[in-house]
Enzyme design. Structure first.
Site, PDB file in Angstrom:
ATOM      1  N   PHE A  87       2.710   8.384  -1.021  1.00  0.00           N
ATOM      2  CA  PHE A  87       1.924   7.155  -0.917  1.00  0.00           C
ATOM      3  C   PHE A  87       0.464   7.394  -1.279  1.00  0.00           C
ATOM      4  O   PHE A  87      -0.343   6.537  -1.166  1.00  0.00           O
ATOM      5  CB  PHE A  87       2.018   6.573   0.499  1.00  0.00           C
ATOM      6  CG  PHE A  87       3.439   6.447   0.967  1.00  0.00           C
ATOM      7  CD1 PHE A  87       4.394   5.894   0.124  1.00  0.00           C
ATOM      8  CD2 PHE A  87       3.842   6.880   2.201  1.00  0.00           C
ATOM      9  CE1 PHE A  87       5.715   5.789   0.523  1.00  0.00           C
ATOM     10  CE2 PHE A  87       5.152   6.775   2.619  1.00  0.00           C
ATOM     11  CZ  PHE A  87       6.089   6.232   1.771  1.00  0.00           C
ATOM     12  N   TRP A 114       0.843  -1.205   0.000  1.00  0.00           N
ATOM     13  CA  TRP A 114       0.000   0.000   0.000  1.00  0.00           C
ATOM     14  C   TRP A 114       0.880   1.257   0.000  1.00  0.00           C
ATOM     15  O   TRP A 114       0.533   2.265  -0.600  1.00  0.00           O
ATOM     16  CB  TRP A 114      -0.901  -0.017   1.242  1.00  0.00           C
ATOM     17  CG  TRP A 114      -1.710   1.238   1.416  1.00  0.00           C
ATOM     18  CD1 TRP A 114      -2.904   1.529   0.835  1.00  0.00           C
ATOM     19  CD2 TRP A 114      -1.372   2.384   2.205  1.00  0.00           C
ATOM     20  NE1 TRP A 114      -3.344   2.769   1.214  1.00  0.00           N
ATOM     21  CE2 TRP A 114      -2.427   3.323   2.062  1.00  0.00           C
ATOM     22  CE3 TRP A 114      -0.297   2.714   3.027  1.00  0.00           C
ATOM     23  CZ2 TRP A 114      -2.423   4.554   2.704  1.00  0.00           C
ATOM     24  CZ3 TRP A 114      -0.302   3.946   3.664  1.00  0.00           C
ATOM     25  CH2 TRP A 114      -1.345   4.849   3.499  1.00  0.00           C
ATOM     26  N   HIS A 115       2.032   1.156   0.667  1.00  0.00           N
ATOM     27  CA  HIS A 115       2.900   2.336   0.745  1.00  0.00           C
ATOM     28  C   HIS A 115       3.519   2.691  -0.596  1.00  0.00           C
ATOM     29  O   HIS A 115       3.839   3.853  -0.842  1.00  0.00           O
ATOM     30  CB  HIS A 115       4.013   2.116   1.774  1.00  0.00           C
ATOM     31  CG  HIS A 115       3.549   2.304   3.179  1.00  0.00           C
ATOM     32  ND1 HIS A 115       2.994   1.298   3.916  1.00  0.00           N
ATOM     33  CD2 HIS A 115       3.523   3.404   3.979  1.00  0.00           C
ATOM     34  CE1 HIS A 115       2.661   1.756   5.116  1.00  0.00           C
ATOM     35  NE2 HIS A 115       2.971   3.027   5.176  1.00  0.00           N
ATOM     36  N   GLY A 116       3.719   1.717  -1.441  1.00  0.00           N
ATOM     37  CA  GLY A 116       4.305   2.057  -2.730  1.00  0.00           C
ATOM     38  C   GLY A 116       4.584   0.823  -3.562  1.00  0.00           C
ATOM     39  O   GLY A 116       4.742  -0.277  -3.030  1.00  0.00           O
TER      40      GLY A 116
END
Lengths: 480, 397
Positions: free
Chosen positions: A480, A334-336
């Site tokens: 993000f 989800w962060h990247g």
């Protein structure tokens, strides 16, 4: 627009506040009802939030509008009187599929294509041209906001929204739009209809906003320079590598918690109460404890919308460990769209699973609390190397530096000039002092007293002066 | 309803007034000056991402409040934290360093905060040499070491035992240039030797203390090294003009200090006293001047400009090369633009190549990574009419 920018602070925010609080006079002078006031305030916030978001790139608004419309319509479909379970299921499936599909395309398609091409090259097949896609700001956050609405309505944990404008206001609300905290619909559903505006709430918002701004511009930005110097260095001595990653740990905390404080503070100024996102995370005495204190809105979101639906701890220990690892892997992703984030998630997932195996205790839980905190912090530092490095290779290189495995060729000594100046020591000491103190900005700002007000004045003045003297420096979590 | 507490009212009103103050002051100033209201510019243009960025930047850059606060904060940071901002890095004993130069050395080619500049310098240099060779012109490349490469011990006490550092990236380029047959002057070695020879403190360092550039001593070392190479290779002989020199002391606030753009620091800093040697014509006593008809063209960046067109004039590398070679030169200088901009300028001024047999190309080491506009391949200007091109073998070794 960035909270810690001249235009936001001196043009956007005063304009929003003045008009927002002038609306009651206008409504009353027109002889309209209180219900109209609430709707008009939300409508005004919606317009200003779109201006705030469109400031990055006006075209991004269309995408947010698409996600908003889809989830609104799916919510209506699910909440229609007499809606069958099948209809409700179709509604939530559509909402989840389209929202995650949009997020997947804009955030992960390039990553997928690049890796596919890499695999094709291993078998001697020429890859396809990689589609260059711009990542819209805050898409991960507003997608989660929208999903929380659809899922809450599906689960009947929240009432359907009364109007599209209210829903669009919830999705786009400028304080939490681009970097959280992740606000779940069921926590603000009532506030969207009716919220209180009081002097003490506004003042507490001001104090939290000032604290957040100070964290960002007085600590996170300059400490970030130390971290940048270490992470950009070609080779490092072990002590420099540890110092650099500690600086990054400080930077990301002050940056992100600063943003969250500002977001919560801005919310209070317009009558909203958002959840606390950080609770002294570096005082955690285990990884499980860390995740109760770090980015709380994300960890609780993942728990309620992913971990529990996967079965949580209800299907036996092995499944629990697997669920924890899957949740953290996806949390990392989800962060990247980068293997470094996946590795970061996997690292945390494995540590959490291991602590769960030990009965939610760390392996070092018999040590005195300072020892437990220290070891947890070191474990977290290793994870920040993965988080900060642009590639896994870079992360390996840096970890090698921390372990003294990267040789020096004369240049590492020059890094010292960027790491160990008088200012750097002062900032790091100040940062460590704040992190280790019992000070909690969220709680401290609840009630404003005269001594607190007097302390806020120099903080604001210094923060504004620093903001004006610094180059453009967006929040780390904007990516993000 | 509960009566509001005074402190809450004061904090709220005070905060909102503070937020409104910057815009109000700016509007007042602009109205008093009869200027158009800058804040309204947003309604005068298409709301594209680029326009919005430009609007935001202008609003902050030209804000009276921002301008007043900016340099005060920078001064405060400098005094309290020894933080010299984005471009400068304070060293030891009052030495100041240009931060991108340090970053170049520390990063050693890894991607750093600034975008990498693109094409490989070797390709641009080799292409330039090949094109010059077609006209019978020789190329001598002179990379100038960053100040921190020569004086690392002035940057940090950790480097006390180091008397010179060469970036891996610089070494790599020099090696590849050598393999490609490009003639280079190794000023790293020359400066290291010169530092070791300097036993008299009065000689002064090879670089200025507050500035990113070399001192007159550094200029002299570089001039001798370049001329020695030209003579050894037999590319050019000594001329017949016996230039003289005269002492020309100047006081200079270093460029690194000026980059801070904090008047308080500039006002409190003592200017550096520099003893330059101005090159003068033996007969007239007039300062050295370039000759467009010279057989040698020198191109480069501000390392050529300092002392030459800056105070005291005719005391920089160009004049000292002329003195050592006993002949005037032609020169073309582009501040910060030795990687590409100076060759673009050369393309626009074809007459500069008239009669030339040798081109000396100077650039500072950090430009290998950060050169403005990268290292583009720029063709030579068309041959001016009436000039006959020489074959590549005409001036063979």
């Amino acid at each position: 627009m960035v909270f810690s920018s001249y235009i936001f602070l001196f043009y956007f925010l005063p304009l929003v506040l003045l008009i927002y609080y002038a609306l009651p006079w206008l409504i009353r002078s027109l002889g309209k009802s209180e219900d109209i006031l609430s709707r008009s305030r939300n409508g005004f916030l919606l317009v200003m939030s779109y201006v705030f978001y469109g400031w990055w790139n006006p075209w991004f608004i269309l995408l947010m509008l698409l996600v908003t419309t889809v989830n609104y319509l799916c919510g209506k479909m699910m909440a229609a009187p007499g809606a069958s379970p099948r209809r409700r299921f179709v509604g939530v499936t559509l909402a989840v599929a389209i929202s995650l599909g949009t997020l997947g395309f804009f955030k992960y398609f390039m990553f997928f294509q690049t890796n596919l091409n890499q695999m094709l090259s291993w078998v001697g097949v020429e890859g396809l041209p990689v589609l260059q896609i711009i990542l819209p700001m805050g898409i991960s956050f507003y997608t989660f906001h929208a999903l929380s609405y659809s899922i809450d309505v599906f689960r009947r944990q929240a009432p359907p929204v009364r109007s599209f404008a209210d829903f669009a206001c919830y999705i786009s609300l400028y304080p939490q739009l681009v970097a959280g905290p992740i606000i779940r619909y069921n926590t603000v559903a009532d506030q969207l209809v009716q919220r209180t505006h009081t002097w003490d709430k506004f003042a507490s918002g001001v104090s939290l906003f000032i604290l957040g701004l100070s964290k960002k511009v007085l600590l996170a930005n300059p400490i970030g320079g130390i971290a940048d110097a270490a992470f950009n260095a070609h080779s490092l001595q072990a002590s420099d590598a540890w110092f650099g990653v500690t600086a990054y740990a400080f930077q990301i905390y002050f940056d992100f918690s600063g943003y969250s404080d500002m977001a919560v503070g801005l919310g209070r100024m317009i009558g909203f109460e958002f959840m606390k996102n950080f609770d002294s995370p570096y005082l955690a005495d285990g990884i499980t404890d860390f995740w109760r204190r770090w980015h709380i809105s994300l960890s609780t979101f993942l728990r309620d919308y992913l971990y529990i639906p996967l079965g949580g701890n209800r299907k036996g220990p092995r499944r629990t460990y697997l669920n924890l690892t899957i949740v953290m892997l996806l949390g990392g992703l989800w962060h990247g769209a980068n293997w470094t984030f996946i590795a970061w998630g996997a690292y945390h997932g494995l540590l959490l699973a291991f602590e769960r195996y030990l009965g939610k205790e760390s392996i070092y839980h018999r040590l005195p609390r300072p020892g437990r905190i220290g070891i947890t912090f070191v474990l977290i530092l290793f994870s920040w190397v993965l988080f900060r490095s642009p590639t896994l290779g870079d992360a390996g290189h840096y970890l090698g530096g921390m372990l003294g495995l990267v040789g020096g060729d004369g240049h590492p000594v020059l890094v010292a000039a960027q790491l160990y100046g008088r200012g750097q020591w002062i900032l790091m000491a100040l940062g460590a002092g704040i992190l280790l103190s019992p000070f909690r900005a969220h709680d401290w700002s609840r009630t404003v007293t005269w001594p607190k007000a007097l302390a806020l004045v120099p903080a604001l003045v210094l923060a504004v002066m620093a903001m004006c003297s610094q180059a453009f420096n967006p929040f780390l979590y904007f990516q993000f | 309803m509960r009566r509001p507490r005074i402190v809450d009212v004061v904090v709220t009103v005070g905060f909102v007034l503070a937020l409104c103050s910057a815009g109000a002051i700016q509007t007042f100033i602009e109205l008093c000056r009869g200027q158009r209201l800058q804040a309204l510019d947003i309604f005068r243009q298409k709301p594209s991402a680029a326009n919005v960025r430009a609007y935001e930047k202008n609003l902050e850059d030209f804000s009276w409040v921002s301008q007043k606060l900016r340099h005060r904060m920078q001064y405060l940071q400098y005094v309290m934290l020894n933080d010299a901002g984005e471009k400068a890095l304070p060293g030891l004993d009052g030495w100041m360093f240009y931060k991108p130069g340090v970053e170049y050395l520390v990063a050693g080619g890894r991607a750093i905060t600034k975008a990498k500049v693109g094409p490989d310098p070797l390709a641009a240099i080799a292409e330039f040499q090949d094109e010059l060779a077609l006209r019978g012109i020789r190329l001598l490349v002179v990379p100038v070491p960053n100040k921190e490469s020569v004086y690392p011990e002035k940057l940090t006490s950790r480097a006390a035992n180091l008397h010179g550092i060469r970036s891996g990236q610089t070494s790599d380029l020099l090696d590849r240039l050598s393999l490609a047959g490009v003639e280079t002057v190794d000023l790293f070695a020359e400066f290291a030797q010169a530092k070791q020879r300097q036993t008299n403190p009065a000689d002064g360092p090879l670089y200025l203390v507050q500035d990113s550039h070399w001192s007159p001593s550094g200029v002299a070392v570089a001039a001798r090294a370049v001329v020695s190479r030209l003579l050894n290779r037999g590319w050019i002989g000594l001329g017949s003009v016996s230039y003289d020199t005269k002492l020309a002391p100047v006081q200079r606030i270093g460029d690194v200090l000026r980059m801070l753009q904090v008047p308080e620091i500039e006002q409190t800093a003592s200017p550096e006293s520099i003893s330059c040697l101005q090159v003068i014509h033996p007969d007239s006593g007039m300062p050295y001047r370039d000759d467009p008809e010279s057989e040698i063209l020198v191109i480069g960046d501000s390392f050529l400009r300092i002392y030459e067109t800056d105070e005291p004039e005719s005391a920089g590398l160009i004049a000292h090369l002329a003195k050592e070679l006993k002949r005037p030169l032609t020169s073309l200088v582009s501040d910060g633009g030795a990687s590409t901009l100076v060759r673009q300028e050369l393309y626009r001024r074809p007459a500069l190549l008239k009669n030339k047999r040798v081109v000396i190309w100077e650039f500072v080491e950090r430009d290998i990574e950060f050169g403005a506009e990268g290292w583009q391949i720029i063709p030579l200007p068309p041959v001016p009419s009436g000039t006959v091109e020489k074959s590549s073998g005409e001036n063979g070794p």
